[in-house]
Motif scaffolding. Structure first.
Motif, PDB file in Angstrom:
ATOM      1  N   ALA A 485       0.828  -1.209   0.000  1.00 18.57           N
ATOM      2  CA  ALA A 485       0.000   0.000   0.000  1.00 18.57           C
ATOM      3  C   ALA A 485       0.863   1.261   0.000  1.00 18.57           C
ATOM      4  CB  ALA A 485      -0.934  -0.001   1.201  1.00 18.57           C
ATOM      5  N   SER A 486       1.993   1.250   0.733  1.00 15.59           N
ATOM      6  CA  SER A 486       2.887   2.415   0.758  1.00 15.59           C
ATOM      7  C   SER A 486       3.473   2.671  -0.623  1.00 15.59           C
ATOM      8  CB  SER A 486       4.013   2.192   1.772  1.00 15.59           C
ATOM      9  OG  SER A 486       3.506   2.173   3.083  1.00 15.59           O
ATOM     10  N   VAL A 487       3.849   1.601  -1.302  1.00 19.34           N
ATOM     11  CA  VAL A 487       4.405   1.733  -2.649  1.00 19.34           C
ATOM     12  C   VAL A 487       3.355   2.293  -3.599  1.00 19.34           C
ATOM     13  CG1 VAL A 487       5.335   0.454  -4.619  1.00 19.34           C
ATOM     14  CG2 VAL A 487       6.086  -0.121  -2.316  1.00 19.34           C
ATOM     15  N   ALA A 488       2.125   1.788  -3.497  1.00 14.15           N
ATOM     16  CA  ALA A 488       1.055   2.257  -4.380  1.00 14.15           C
ATOM     17  C   ALA A 488       0.722   3.728  -4.128  1.00 14.15           C
ATOM     18  CB  ALA A 488      -0.194   1.399  -4.178  1.00 14.15           C
ATOM     19  N   GLU A 490       2.745   6.027  -2.853  1.00 14.46           N
ATOM     20  CA  GLU A 490       3.866   6.843  -3.323  1.00 14.46           C
ATOM     21  C   GLU A 490       3.780   7.042  -4.833  1.00 14.46           C
ATOM     22  OE1 GLU A 490       8.764   6.843  -3.369  1.00 14.46           O
ATOM     23  OE2 GLU A 490       7.677   5.400  -2.147  1.00 14.46           O
ATOM     24  N   SER A 491       3.336   6.001  -5.538  1.00 11.42           N
ATOM     25  CA  SER A 491       3.163   6.114  -6.986  1.00 11.42           C
ATOM     26  C   SER A 491       2.084   7.141  -7.323  1.00 11.42           C
ATOM     27  CB  SER A 491       2.803   4.750  -7.572  1.00 11.42           C
ATOM     28  OG  SER A 491       2.576   4.847  -8.968  1.00 11.42           O
ATOM     29  N   LEU A 492       0.998   7.136  -6.537  1.00  9.96           N
ATOM     30  CA  LEU A 492      -0.055   8.137  -6.734  1.00  9.96           C
ATOM     31  C   LEU A 492       0.494   9.547  -6.549  1.00  9.96           C
ATOM     32  CD1 LEU A 492      -3.252   6.788  -4.927  1.00  9.96           C
ATOM     33  CD2 LEU A 492      -3.026   7.321  -7.336  1.00  9.96           C
ATOM     34  N   GLN A 493       1.296   9.731  -5.488  1.00  9.46           N
ATOM     35  CA  GLN A 493       1.852  11.046  -5.207  1.00  9.46           C
ATOM     36  C   GLN A 493       2.734  11.532  -6.352  1.00  9.46           C
ATOM     37  OE1 GLN A 493       3.530   9.931  -1.357  1.00  9.46           O
ATOM     38  NE2 GLN A 493       2.180  11.383  -0.345  1.00  9.46           N
ATOM     39  N   ASN A 495       2.495  10.614  -9.527  1.00  6.79           N
ATOM     40  CA  ASN A 495       1.657  10.904 -10.703  1.00  6.79           C
ATOM     41  C   ASN A 495       0.966  12.258 -10.574  1.00  6.79           C
ATOM     42  OD1 ASN A 495       2.340   8.472 -11.869  1.00  6.79           O
ATOM     43  ND2 ASN A 495       0.541   7.397 -11.088  1.00  6.79           N
ATOM     44  N   TYR A 496       0.339  12.507  -9.407  1.00  6.06           N
ATOM     45  CA  TYR A 496      -0.353  13.786  -9.216  1.00  6.06           C
ATOM     46  C   TYR A 496       0.644  14.940  -9.069  1.00  6.06           C
ATOM     47  CZ  TYR A 496      -5.021  11.797  -8.849  1.00  6.06           C
ATOM     48  OH  TYR A 496      -6.218  11.190  -9.132  1.00  6.06           O
ATOM     49  N   GLY A 497       1.823  14.635  -8.525  1.00  8.02           N
ATOM     50  CA  GLY A 497       2.833  15.679  -8.382  1.00  8.02           C
ATOM     51  C   GLY A 497       3.273  16.238  -9.717  1.00  8.02           C
ATOM     52  N   HIS A 498       3.286  15.378 -10.742  1.00  8.58           N
ATOM     53  CA  HIS A 498       3.656  15.844 -12.086  1.00  8.58           C
ATOM     54  C   HIS A 498       2.501  16.558 -12.772  1.00  8.58           C
ATOM     55  CE1 HIS A 498       7.570  14.035 -12.111  1.00  8.58           C
ATOM     56  NE2 HIS A 498       7.103  12.842 -11.848  1.00  8.58           N
ATOM     57  N   LYS A 499       1.275  16.341 -12.272  1.00  5.64           N
ATOM     58  CA  LYS A 499       0.101  16.879 -12.947  1.00  5.64           C
ATOM     59  C   LYS A 499      -0.197  18.315 -12.524  1.00  5.64           C
ATOM     60  CE  LYS A 499      -3.353  14.160 -13.742  1.00  5.64           C
ATOM     61  NZ  LYS A 499      -4.562  13.302 -13.640  1.00  5.64           N
ATOM     62  N   TYR A 525      -7.971  12.145  -3.898  1.00  8.24           N
ATOM     63  CA  TYR A 525      -6.524  12.014  -3.658  1.00  8.24           C
ATOM     64  C   TYR A 525      -6.103  12.826  -2.434  1.00  8.24           C
ATOM     65  CZ  TYR A 525      -1.610  13.345  -4.287  1.00  8.24           C
ATOM     66  OH  TYR A 525      -0.284  13.627  -4.077  1.00  8.24           O
ATOM     67  N   ALA A 526      -6.586  14.078  -2.348  1.00 10.06           N
ATOM     68  CA  ALA A 526      -6.232  14.925  -1.212  1.00 10.06           C
ATOM     69  C   ALA A 526      -6.816  14.391   0.089  1.00 10.06           C
ATOM     70  CB  ALA A 526      -6.702  16.361  -1.464  1.00 10.06           C
ATOM     71  N   ALA A 527      -8.081  13.971   0.031  1.00  7.50           N
ATOM     72  CA  ALA A 527      -8.730  13.447   1.239  1.00  7.50           C
ATOM     73  C   ALA A 527      -8.036  12.196   1.744  1.00  7.50           C
ATOM     74  CB  ALA A 527     -10.202  13.145   0.947  1.00  7.50           C
TER      75      ALA A 527
END
Length: 644
Positions: A485-488, A490-493, A495-499, A525-527
């Motif tokens: 879950a931590s890896v997943a 971090e991947s979300l962060q 992806n959204y960080g580049h967006k 994502y924020a919530a």
């Protein structure tokens, strides 16, 4: 009665009563190589066949198949003599079953030591590998394991230490240091990576960002650096022994990346091996949008049009062989032109700087427009040296004071009046926002993203007093890479960080431009950052933790997708009683009895892991608790009240 006779290989047949039905071709090949070197070390057990002069192999079918493979390879004849024990066929099944059940593989440590004895006797690694039909790397690994401290080898024999832990000690030949590391690490923290990091404190792992920056361990080694290889790293990793040389190479690479910035007019340019934490706590400046020149704009439009045409040809499989290469060239040129659409003002550059650092991926990255405290101090000092005859100013509220220019004094609104007027403005904004859900959604997302995506310390603020608390899991999850879950997340962060835009000042306008669907995704994502179901010893969030279960039920979370109950994740951290109760709950009393019969906790842990594996059983704290109201309702339906 058993007699031993010599039988030709081509007169031996597979016995239909042989209980072993499955054979691994790779293992047969290994056995054939060993028989070729040593001969058949154990006689085959046979019984008379249905045809005269032929025999069924009741025990030893793997040896027969290996001998047949040697025939195919031309190493022995079809009628190769085989020593066999002849037994009465009445008990063929029992004989076959006995041979397969009452056998025990040698302990791995015995194997390591045997390989070491052969090497000490003069056998080369290549000879040993050929003799046992294994690769040379396997031989090197077994020899390395044999050199681990005898005391630690005994711990592995007794089941106290796992193979992964034992293999971690091969990065050092110092027995005293190996034992010291094992004794000093707490039981719950004896992970292989932690053992390695404690053994090689003066060395740098190949996963270090500096090593990645210079091209990896091979590039460092080719440049003359000394290396200690990790034989058990499937990626060919190891450790840098000359840290000073590594730092020199990494610094040279960073300086090369920093060189263009030093020519652009920044006040200062520095390099660092990692992004300094302090840059999140200080202001930054951002580039301004500028229009392309007429020539560049025409170039941009022509390239974009050409790229669209090529993409259509590629999609229809009618493009030329060089179409892909041309698209790549166009993309590079379009990136260059896009870079020209943003520029830093010279006065901003004169009061800020650039830090070139190595990011987590091992790439050189630049943090641009950093305004340090001393830079601001110098700017303030410069302002103080001016004559002070500036034009009129306004306060942060946007109109508190009305400048009268150079001709007269400034008018200042009374503070009490400012508060009344801005309160009325606030009331109007509230009414209008309540009637516009699209802008409200954008405003909430803007407020939350400011907090979670820019470190929460940017100068930009939202008019909405919406706060979000993000509890970082690092204090509990020591090795995020081992938590799916931590890896997943971090991947979300990433992806959204580049967006989202890099400049927080642009965030609100960007949010307004997004679709409702995109804003809802960003809101989710924020919530997600605010979710906290961690049960600490003393907490005033008991109801909130229980609501996390309600949230999990609404999301239909299956925790078996994110957590597996293993020795490392659970059993090694609880006592014998807890292990027995877990197995009892998951697999019943027979399985729990096997755990209780174990002589040592380490053995009980391994038994529990084997028993639980694949069952889907989870410890209570990690489960999504069932709805108590639903359970009560189901129970009431199962046992209706008797009619009065």
């Amino acid at each position: 009665m058993t007699t031993t006779i010599i039988i030709e290989l081509n007169k031996l047949d597979a016995d239909p009563r042989n209980v072993r039905k499955t054979y691994d071709p790779a293992k047969i090949a290994e056995l054939a190589a060993n028989i070729d070197a040593e001969g058949v070390l154990q006689n085959l057990v046979v019984r008379a066949g249905e045809k005269r002069g032929r025999y069924y192999v009741t025990a030893g079918e793997r040896r027969r198949k290996a001998l047949l493979l040697l025939v195919e390879q031309g190493k022995i004849a079809k009628n190769h003599p085989v020593e066999c024990k002849v037994r009465d066929g009445a008990n063929a099944t029992e004989t076959s079953l006995s041979e397969n059940i009452f056998r025990e593989d040698m302990h791995p440590v015995d194997q390591f030591e045997a390989f070491s004895t052969m090497a000490d006797g003069g056998k080369s690694i290549a000879d040993i590998a050929a003799h046992f039909s294994v690769t040379e790397i396997i031989v090197r690994r077994r020899l390395a394991l044999a050199k681990v401290s005898p005391r630690l080898l005994e711990l592995h024999r007794d089941g106290v230490m796992t193979f992964e832990q034992l293999s971690a000690f091969t990065v050092s030949d110092d027995h005293e240091r190996q034992e010291q590391v094992w004794d000093n690490l707490p039981g719950w923290d004896r992970h292989a990576n932690r053992i390695k990091s404690n053994l090689v404190t003066g060395e740098v792992a190949s996963t270090d960002r500096r090593v990645k920056l210079i091209g990896g361990l091979d590039a460092y080694e080719q440049a003359g650096g000394a290396v200690r290889r990790d034989l058990f790293d499937e990626q060919g990793g190891g450790y840098v022994l000359d840290v000073a040389l590594l730092d020199k190479f990494a610094s040279e690479r960073l300086d090369k990346v920093a060189a263009p910035y030093r020519e652009q007019g920044w006040k200062w340019v520095e390099t660092a091996f990692a992004r300094p934490d302090w840059i999140f706590n200080i202001p930054r400046i951002y580039p301004q949008e500028v229009e392309l020149s007429a020539e560049d704009q025409a170039d941009h439009d022509a390239l974009a049009s050409e790229r669209d045409d090529l993409a259509e040809l590629i999609d229809n499989d009618v493009a030329g062989d060089d179409a892909g290469q041309r698209v790549a060239e166009i993309d590079r040129r379009l990136d260059e032109l896009s870079g020209k659409q943003e520029a830093y003002r010279p006065d901003d550059m004169a009061r800020s700087g650039v830090i070139v650092f190595i990011n987590h991926s091992g790439k050189a990255e630049a943090a641009i427009g950093i305004v340090r405290e001393e830079d601001e101090a110098e700017e303030t000092e410069d302002d103080a040296n001016n004559d002070g005859t500036g034009s009129g100013e306004t306060n942060a509220a946007g109109g508190g004071n009305i400048g009268a220019g150079k001709s007269g004094p400034k008018f200042a609104h009374p503070q009490a009046l400012i508060e009344v007027l801005t309160a009325k403005k606030t009331a109007a904004l509230r009414v209008e926002l309540a009637h516009n859900p699209d802008v409200a959604l954008a405003a909430v997302v803007h407020a939350m993203l400011l907090r979670i995506s820019y470190g929460g310390l940017v100068s930009e603020q939202s008019a909405l007093q919406v706060s979000i608390t993000h509890e970082r899991m690092g204090k509990w999850i020591k090795q995020p890479a081992d938590c799916a879950a931590s890896v997943a997340f971090e991947s979300l962060q990433e992806n959204y960080g580049h967006k989202i835009p890099g400049n927080p000042a642009d965030l609100f306008d960007w949010c307004l431009a997004q679709s409702r669907e995109e804003l809802l995704s960003l809101l989710a994502y924020a919530a997600a950052h605010a979710v906290n179901a961690v049960e600490v010893k003393y907490s005033d969030r008991r109801n909130g933790i229980e609501q996390a279960n309600q949230l999990g039920r609404a999301l239909k979370v299956d925790m078996t997708d994110w957590f597996e109950t293993t020795a490392d994740s659970y059993f090694s951290h609880i006592n014998r009683r807890g292990i027995e109760q877990a197995v009892l709950e998951a697999q019943g009393s027979d399985a729990a009895l096997a755990v209780s019969a174990a002589s040592k906790k380490a053995e009980a842990v391994l038994i529990a892991e084997r028993r639980i594996k694949g069952s889907g059983w989870l410890p209570a704290p990690v489960r999504i608790a069932a709805d108590p109201n639903a359970e009560a309702e189901a129970e009431a339906q199962s046992f209706p009240m008797a009619a009065e």
